[in-house]
Design an enzyme around this catalytic site. Structure first.
Site, PDB file in Angstrom:
ATOM      1  N   ARG A  10       0.828  -1.218   0.000  1.00  0.00           N
ATOM      2  CA  ARG A  10       0.000   0.000   0.000  1.00  0.00           C
ATOM      3  C   ARG A  10       0.861   1.267   0.000  1.00  0.00           C
ATOM      4  O   ARG A  10       0.527   2.243  -0.672  1.00  0.00           O
ATOM      5  CB  ARG A  10      -0.978  -0.032   1.180  1.00  0.00           C
ATOM      6  CG  ARG A  10      -1.930  -1.227   1.050  1.00  0.00           C
ATOM      7  CD  ARG A  10      -3.339  -0.894   1.446  1.00  0.00           C
ATOM      8  NE  ARG A  10      -4.248  -1.932   1.007  1.00  0.00           N
ATOM      9  CZ  ARG A  10      -5.278  -2.387   1.710  1.00  0.00           C
ATOM     10  NH1 ARG A  10      -5.522  -1.894   2.908  1.00  0.00           N
ATOM     11  NH2 ARG A  10      -6.071  -3.310   1.219  1.00  0.00           N
ATOM     12  N   ARG A  57      13.143 -22.304   2.659  1.00  0.00           N
ATOM     13  CA  ARG A  57      14.591 -22.288   2.829  1.00  0.00           C
ATOM     14  C   ARG A  57      15.171 -22.591   1.448  1.00  0.00           C
ATOM     15  O   ARG A  57      14.664 -23.467   0.742  1.00  0.00           O
ATOM     16  CB  ARG A  57      15.039 -23.357   3.823  1.00  0.00           C
ATOM     17  CG  ARG A  57      14.294 -23.275   5.171  1.00  0.00           C
ATOM     18  CD  ARG A  57      15.191 -22.797   6.276  1.00  0.00           C
ATOM     19  NE  ARG A  57      14.513 -22.839   7.580  1.00  0.00           N
ATOM     20  CZ  ARG A  57      14.391 -21.778   8.369  1.00  0.00           C
ATOM     21  NH1 ARG A  57      14.835 -20.595   8.007  1.00  0.00           N
ATOM     22  NH2 ARG A  57      13.814 -21.903   9.558  1.00  0.00           N
ATOM     23  N   THR A 111      11.426 -11.950  12.443  1.00  0.00           N
ATOM     24  CA  THR A 111      11.814 -13.231  13.050  1.00  0.00           C
ATOM     25  C   THR A 111      11.341 -13.240  14.496  1.00  0.00           C
ATOM     26  O   THR A 111      11.437 -12.213  15.181  1.00  0.00           O
ATOM     27  CB  THR A 111      13.339 -13.478  13.011  1.00  0.00           C
ATOM     28  OG1 THR A 111      13.679 -14.521  13.950  1.00  0.00           O
ATOM     29  CG2 THR A 111      14.154 -12.245  13.386  1.00  0.00           C
ATOM     30  N   ILE A 112      10.846 -14.378  14.960  1.00  0.00           N
ATOM     31  CA  ILE A 112      10.375 -14.420  16.345  1.00  0.00           C
ATOM     32  C   ILE A 112      11.540 -14.376  17.336  1.00  0.00           C
ATOM     33  O   ILE A 112      11.342 -14.098  18.510  1.00  0.00           O
ATOM     34  CB  ILE A 112       9.497 -15.669  16.638  1.00  0.00           C
ATOM     35  CG1 ILE A 112      10.297 -16.961  16.484  1.00  0.00           C
ATOM     36  CG2 ILE A 112       8.242 -15.653  15.794  1.00  0.00           C
ATOM     37  CD1 ILE A 112       9.624 -18.158  17.139  1.00  0.00           C
ATOM     38  N   ASP A 113      12.763 -14.653  16.832  1.00  0.00           N
ATOM     39  CA  ASP A 113      13.904 -14.772  17.749  1.00  0.00           C
ATOM     40  C   ASP A 113      14.410 -13.432  18.291  1.00  0.00           C
ATOM     41  O   ASP A 113      15.139 -13.400  19.270  1.00  0.00           O
ATOM     42  CB  ASP A 113      15.067 -15.486  17.057  1.00  0.00           C
ATOM     43  CG  ASP A 113      14.748 -16.947  16.794  1.00  0.00           C
ATOM     44  OD1 ASP A 113      13.777 -17.456  17.381  1.00  0.00           O
ATOM     45  OD2 ASP A 113      15.473 -17.569  15.997  1.00  0.00           O
ATOM     46  N   ARG A 148       4.447 -31.048  40.151  1.00  0.00           N
ATOM     47  CA  ARG A 148       5.479 -31.457  39.194  1.00  0.00           C
ATOM     48  C   ARG A 148       6.418 -30.315  38.827  1.00  0.00           C
ATOM     49  O   ARG A 148       6.066 -29.141  38.931  1.00  0.00           O
ATOM     50  CB  ARG A 148       4.827 -31.950  37.902  1.00  0.00           C
ATOM     51  CG  ARG A 148       4.230 -33.325  38.031  1.00  0.00           C
ATOM     52  CD  ARG A 148       3.584 -33.717  36.736  1.00  0.00           C
ATOM     53  NE  ARG A 148       2.888 -34.990  36.875  1.00  0.00           N
ATOM     54  CZ  ARG A 148       1.964 -35.419  36.035  1.00  0.00           C
ATOM     55  NH1 ARG A 148       1.620 -34.682  34.994  1.00  0.00           N
ATOM     56  NH2 ARG A 148       1.397 -36.597  36.213  1.00  0.00           N
ATOM     57  N   LYS A 199       8.057 -24.921  48.110  1.00  0.00           N
ATOM     58  CA  LYS A 199       7.526 -24.906  46.745  1.00  0.00           C
ATOM     59  C   LYS A 199       7.239 -26.352  46.384  1.00  0.00           C
ATOM     60  O   LYS A 199       8.071 -27.234  46.650  1.00  0.00           O
ATOM     61  CB  LYS A 199       8.572 -24.357  45.760  1.00  0.00           C
ATOM     62  CG  LYS A 199       8.615 -22.855  45.691  1.00  0.00           C
ATOM     63  CD  LYS A 199       9.370 -22.382  44.454  1.00  0.00           C
ATOM     64  CE  LYS A 199       9.548 -20.870  44.532  1.00  0.00           C
ATOM     65  NZ  LYS A 199      10.175 -20.299  43.352  1.00  0.00           N
ATOM     66  N   ASN A 200       6.086 -26.594  45.807  1.00  0.00           N
ATOM     67  CA  ASN A 200       5.810 -27.999  45.472  1.00  0.00           C
ATOM     68  C   ASN A 200       5.759 -28.253  43.968  1.00  0.00           C
ATOM     69  O   ASN A 200       5.438 -29.340  43.519  1.00  0.00           O
ATOM     70  CB  ASN A 200       4.532 -28.494  46.154  1.00  0.00           C
ATOM     71  CG  ASN A 200       3.356 -27.604  45.803  1.00  0.00           C
ATOM     72  OD1 ASN A 200       3.437 -26.847  44.837  1.00  0.00           O
ATOM     73  ND2 ASN A 200       2.291 -27.684  46.576  1.00  0.00           N
ATOM     74  N   GLN A 240       4.762 -21.367  18.338  1.00  0.00           N
ATOM     75  CA  GLN A 240       5.314 -20.025  18.591  1.00  0.00           C
ATOM     76  C   GLN A 240       5.450 -19.207  17.309  1.00  0.00           C
ATOM     77  O   GLN A 240       5.660 -18.003  17.351  1.00  0.00           O
ATOM     78  CB  GLN A 240       6.707 -20.149  19.230  1.00  0.00           C
ATOM     79  CG  GLN A 240       6.679 -20.779  20.594  1.00  0.00           C
ATOM     80  CD  GLN A 240       8.046 -21.283  21.022  1.00  0.00           C
ATOM     81  OE1 GLN A 240       8.818 -20.566  21.627  1.00  0.00           O
ATOM     82  NE2 GLN A 240       8.358 -22.534  20.707  1.00  0.00           N
TER      83      GLN A 240
HETATM   84  O1  F6P Z   1      14.722 -18.624  13.013  1.00  0.00           O
HETATM   85  C1  F6P Z   1      13.621 -18.649  13.850  1.00  0.00           C
HETATM   86  C2  F6P Z   1      13.366 -19.998  14.418  1.00  0.00           C
HETATM   87  O2  F6P Z   1      12.159 -19.829  15.062  1.00  0.00           O
HETATM   88  C3  F6P Z   1      14.381 -20.597  15.403  1.00  0.00           C
HETATM   89  O3  F6P Z   1      14.305 -20.173  16.719  1.00  0.00           O
HETATM   90  C4  F6P Z   1      14.072 -22.063  15.267  1.00  0.00           C
HETATM   91  O4  F6P Z   1      15.151 -22.840  15.621  1.00  0.00           O
HETATM   92  C5  F6P Z   1      13.802 -22.180  13.806  1.00  0.00           C
HETATM   93  O5  F6P Z   1      13.231 -20.963  13.420  1.00  0.00           O
HETATM   94  C6  F6P Z   1      12.927 -23.322  13.388  1.00  0.00           C
HETATM   95  O6  F6P Z   1      13.009 -23.412  12.016  1.00  0.00           O
HETATM   96  P1  F6P Z   1      12.309 -24.553  11.151  1.00  0.00           P
HETATM   97  O7  F6P Z   1      10.870 -24.184  11.051  1.00  0.00           O
HETATM   98  O8  F6P Z   1      12.992 -24.510   9.834  1.00  0.00           O
HETATM   99  O9  F6P Z   1      12.509 -25.812  11.904  1.00  0.00           O
END
Ligand code: F6P
Length: 308
Positions: A10, A57, A111-113, A148, A199-200, A240
């Site tokens: 956009r 990839r 990236t989530i990292d 646990r 703590k249990n 995630q």
């Molecule tokens: O690069 C981001 C990431 O979430 C890493 O933390 C994780 O190791 C990887 O992707 C997982 O990648 P794939 O989906 O190729 O297994």
């Protein structure tokens, strides 16, 4: 990523550009898998996880020859600038391509990292954090009802940002991250201190890239020497990386997409757009991938103090 795609499309239209989407990342670029995009093609996607353009990839793009093939496809299509949304792998390829061929490239950190230098947050990180805390809160119900100890593995193959922040947010007993050496002795000491204080149950958050080898390995090592708790391991995995993005992520992606097109329009190339202290910042792609933001030592200290 969809919110970023929408924003790039956009904003590009607003500035008078023709926008082409590349399906399946660098693989699609090499294969010439292009799609014309207009305003309607990005309707109703801001709330969706993943990417409508898909991703892959791509080993071929790691070679000079692969990047040459991709560049030729771009030329054939009349594409004269690129916005690349992704993380380390995406930017490594983009940086090389931009240096080998005459094409301006702007990176948008997705990236989530959160492991890129030059932005406080990357797209997807906040959503992943919230997914993790929702899951861990649910697991804690079993942990406390059954007395646990849970080892919960979160993503982050090189960085512990997800682990550290969710560990604090979930009140974890300990947090194991790649940035710090993991000691089984220390972990047992922490667990035993908790046990002596009645703590249990407990939660240990383990980043997948932790030097212990991950949640299964560290749980085994602890179990061999300490048996006060019945233990379980949960690996949260790819939940995630999906789901409807949080408000913070939608706004971040919208801002970064907009800024990437503006940067191109102003003649920038070879940089990643980021937001630092609520201000737009430009970082050379090579720098964004080489370093990542350093862990906030205060957070690590806070995590330790509050897990008493
Ligand atoms: O690069 C981001 C990431 O979430 C890493 O933390 C994780 O190791 C990887 O992707 C997982 O990648 P794939 O989906 O190729 O297994």
């Amino acid at each position: 990523m969809n919110a970023a795609i929408r924003s790039v499309v956009r904003t590009g239209i607003y500035f008078g550009y023709e926008i082409i989407g590349i399906n399946n990342g660098y693989k699609g670029m090499i294969e010439g898998d292009f799609v014309k995009m207009d305003s309607a093609s990005v309707s109703n996607i801001i709330q969706r996880g993943g990417t409508i353009l898909k991703t892959a990839r791509c080993k071929e793009f790691m070679s000079e020859d692969g990047r040459k093939q991709a560049f030729e496809q771009l030329q054939k299509e009349g594409i004269d600038a690129l916005v690349a949304i992704g993380g380390n792998g995406t930017f490594t390829g983009a940086d090389k391509m931009g240096k080998e061929h005459q094409i301006p490239i702007i990176g948008v950190p997705g990236t989530i990292d959160n492991d890129l230098f030059g932005t406080d947050n990357t797209i997807g990180y906040d959503t992943a954090l919230n997914t993790v805390i929702n899951a861990v809160d649910k697991i804690r119900d079993t942990a406390s009802s059954h007395n646990r100890l849970f080892f919960i593995e979160v993503m982050g193959r090189d960085a512990g940002f997800i682990a550290l922040n969710t560990g604090i947010a979930c009140g974890a007993e300990d947090i194991l991250i790649p940035e710090e050496e993991t000691s089984v002795d220390e972990l047992i000491e922490i667990l035993d201190r908790g046990f002596r204080q009645n703590k249990n149950s407990g939660i240990i958050i383990v980043a997948e890239g932790d030097d212990s080898g991950g949640a299964i390995q560290i749980a085994n090592k602890v179990n061999e020497r300490y048996d006060h708790y019945e233990t379980r391991v949960t690996i949260l995995g790819h939940i995630q990386r999906g789901g409807s993005p949080t408000c913070a992520d939608r706004v971040l992606a919208s801002r970064m997409g907009y800024e990437s097109v503006k940067a191109l329009n102003n003649g920038y190339k070879g940089i990643m757009v980021g937001i630092v202290d609520d201000q737009v910042s430009y970082t050379p792609l090579s720098k964004a991938i080489k370093h990542h933001n350093i862990m906030n030592k205060d957070l690590m200290e806070i995590a330790r103090v509050l897990s008493l």
